[in-house]
Design a protein around this motif. Structure first.
Motif, PDB file in Angstrom:
ATOM      1  N   ALA A  54      59.603 -15.047 -15.421  1.00 15.89           N
ATOM      2  CA  ALA A  54      58.816 -14.211 -16.315  1.00 15.89           C
ATOM      3  C   ALA A  54      59.627 -13.006 -16.766  1.00 15.89           C
ATOM      4  O   ALA A  54      60.355 -12.408 -15.983  1.00 15.89           O
ATOM      5  N   CYS A  55      59.484 -12.681 -18.033  1.00 17.48           N
ATOM      6  CA  CYS A  55      60.153 -11.511 -18.586  1.00 17.48           C
ATOM      7  C   CYS A  55      59.255 -10.943 -19.680  1.00 17.48           C
ATOM      8  O   CYS A  55      58.695 -11.686 -20.469  1.00 17.48           O
ATOM      9  N   ALA A  56      59.101  -9.646 -19.700  1.00 10.61           N
ATOM     10  CA  ALA A  56      58.288  -8.988 -20.722  1.00 10.61           C
ATOM     11  C   ALA A  56      58.974  -7.692 -21.124  1.00 10.61           C
ATOM     12  O   ALA A  56      59.710  -7.107 -20.340  1.00 10.61           O
ATOM     13  N   ALA A  57      58.722  -7.268 -22.364  1.00 12.11           N
ATOM     14  CA  ALA A  57      59.327  -6.035 -22.863  1.00 12.11           C
ATOM     15  C   ALA A  57      58.263  -5.213 -23.576  1.00 12.11           C
ATOM     16  O   ALA A  57      57.242  -5.735 -24.003  1.00 12.11           O
ATOM     17  N   ALA A  80      51.864  -7.528 -17.943  1.00 11.02           N
ATOM     18  CA  ALA A  80      52.131  -8.827 -18.567  1.00 11.02           C
ATOM     19  C   ALA A  80      53.029  -9.676 -17.670  1.00 11.02           C
ATOM     20  O   ALA A  80      52.768 -10.864 -17.459  1.00 11.02           O
ATOM     21  N   LYS A  81      54.059  -9.067 -17.116  1.00 13.49           N
ATOM     22  CA  LYS A  81      54.961  -9.805 -16.226  1.00 13.49           C
ATOM     23  C   LYS A  81      54.218 -10.272 -14.980  1.00 13.49           C
ATOM     24  O   LYS A  81      54.400 -11.407 -14.531  1.00 13.49           O
ATOM     25  N   THR A  82      53.359  -9.435 -14.443  1.00 13.67           N
ATOM     26  CA  THR A  82      52.572  -9.806 -13.269  1.00 13.67           C
ATOM     27  C   THR A  82      51.707 -11.028 -13.576  1.00 13.67           C
ATOM     28  O   THR A  82      51.647 -11.973 -12.785  1.00 13.67           O
ATOM     29  N   GLU A  83      51.041 -11.031 -14.725  1.00 14.12           N
ATOM     30  CA  GLU A  83      50.201 -12.167 -15.111  1.00 14.12           C
ATOM     31  C   GLU A  83      51.036 -13.425 -15.336  1.00 14.12           C
ATOM     32  O   GLU A  83      50.634 -14.520 -14.946  1.00 14.12           O
ATOM     33  N   LEU A  93      50.255 -17.347 -22.644  1.00 15.92           N
ATOM     34  CA  LEU A  93      50.844 -16.076 -23.095  1.00 15.92           C
ATOM     35  C   LEU A  93      49.954 -15.403 -24.135  1.00 15.92           C
ATOM     36  O   LEU A  93      49.797 -14.181 -24.123  1.00 15.92           O
ATOM     37  N   ALA A  94      49.360 -16.184 -25.031  1.00 12.30           N
ATOM     38  CA  ALA A  94      48.427 -15.611 -26.012  1.00 12.30           C
ATOM     39  C   ALA A  94      47.248 -14.973 -25.283  1.00 12.30           C
ATOM     40  O   ALA A  94      46.803 -13.876 -25.635  1.00 12.30           O
ATOM     41  N   ALA A 131      44.418 -10.234 -23.706  1.00 12.38           N
ATOM     42  CA  ALA A 131      43.636  -9.610 -22.637  1.00 12.38           C
ATOM     43  C   ALA A 131      44.127  -8.190 -22.354  1.00 12.38           C
ATOM     44  O   ALA A 131      43.335  -7.304 -22.037  1.00 12.38           O
ATOM     45  N   LEU A 132      45.423  -7.974 -22.473  1.00 18.83           N
ATOM     46  CA  LEU A 132      45.991  -6.655 -22.185  1.00 18.83           C
ATOM     47  C   LEU A 132      45.931  -5.692 -23.375  1.00 18.83           C
ATOM     48  O   LEU A 132      46.132  -4.497 -23.209  1.00 18.83           O
TER      49      LEU A 132
END
Length: 94
Positions: free
Chosen positions: A6-9, A16-19, A44-45, A50-51
């Motif tokens: 997982a990777c988020a920016a 987001a990364k936790t989810e 991912l959508a 949700a966030l």
């Protein structure tokens, strides 16, 4: 064998990364439990919508790219119809 992580920016990257880490991306004990690329787009959508806090955050258009069997193992944009269907599903699921 391929591996996923997982990777988020950007803003909201930590939740987001936790989810994303909760998703079955690379279950070596039972590979049949792993999600495929299309299910990944749907999830991912769901996570992004949700966030998203409509009261604080600006409206956005979701864009994604993938590198998978469906893209011929080339980095390509996810087809718009796949994203549209995924966003519709995600909004109903939230």
């Amino acid at each position: 064998p391929h591996r996923s992580s997982a990777c988020a920016a950007g803003r909201g990257r930590h939740p987001a990364k936790t989810e994303m880490e909760k998703l079955q991306l690379n279950n070596r004990d039972d590979p049949s439990q792993n999600i495929d690329a299309r299910e990944g787009v749907r999830q991912l959508a769901r996570i992004i919508h949700a966030l998203h806090d409509e009261a604080k955050d600006k409206p956005f258009e979701l864009e994604m790219s993938w590198l998978c069997e469906e893209s011929g193992w080339k980095h390509k944009g996810v087809p718009r119809d796949v994203i549209k269907d995924s966003v519709e599903w995600a909004k109903k699921d939230i």
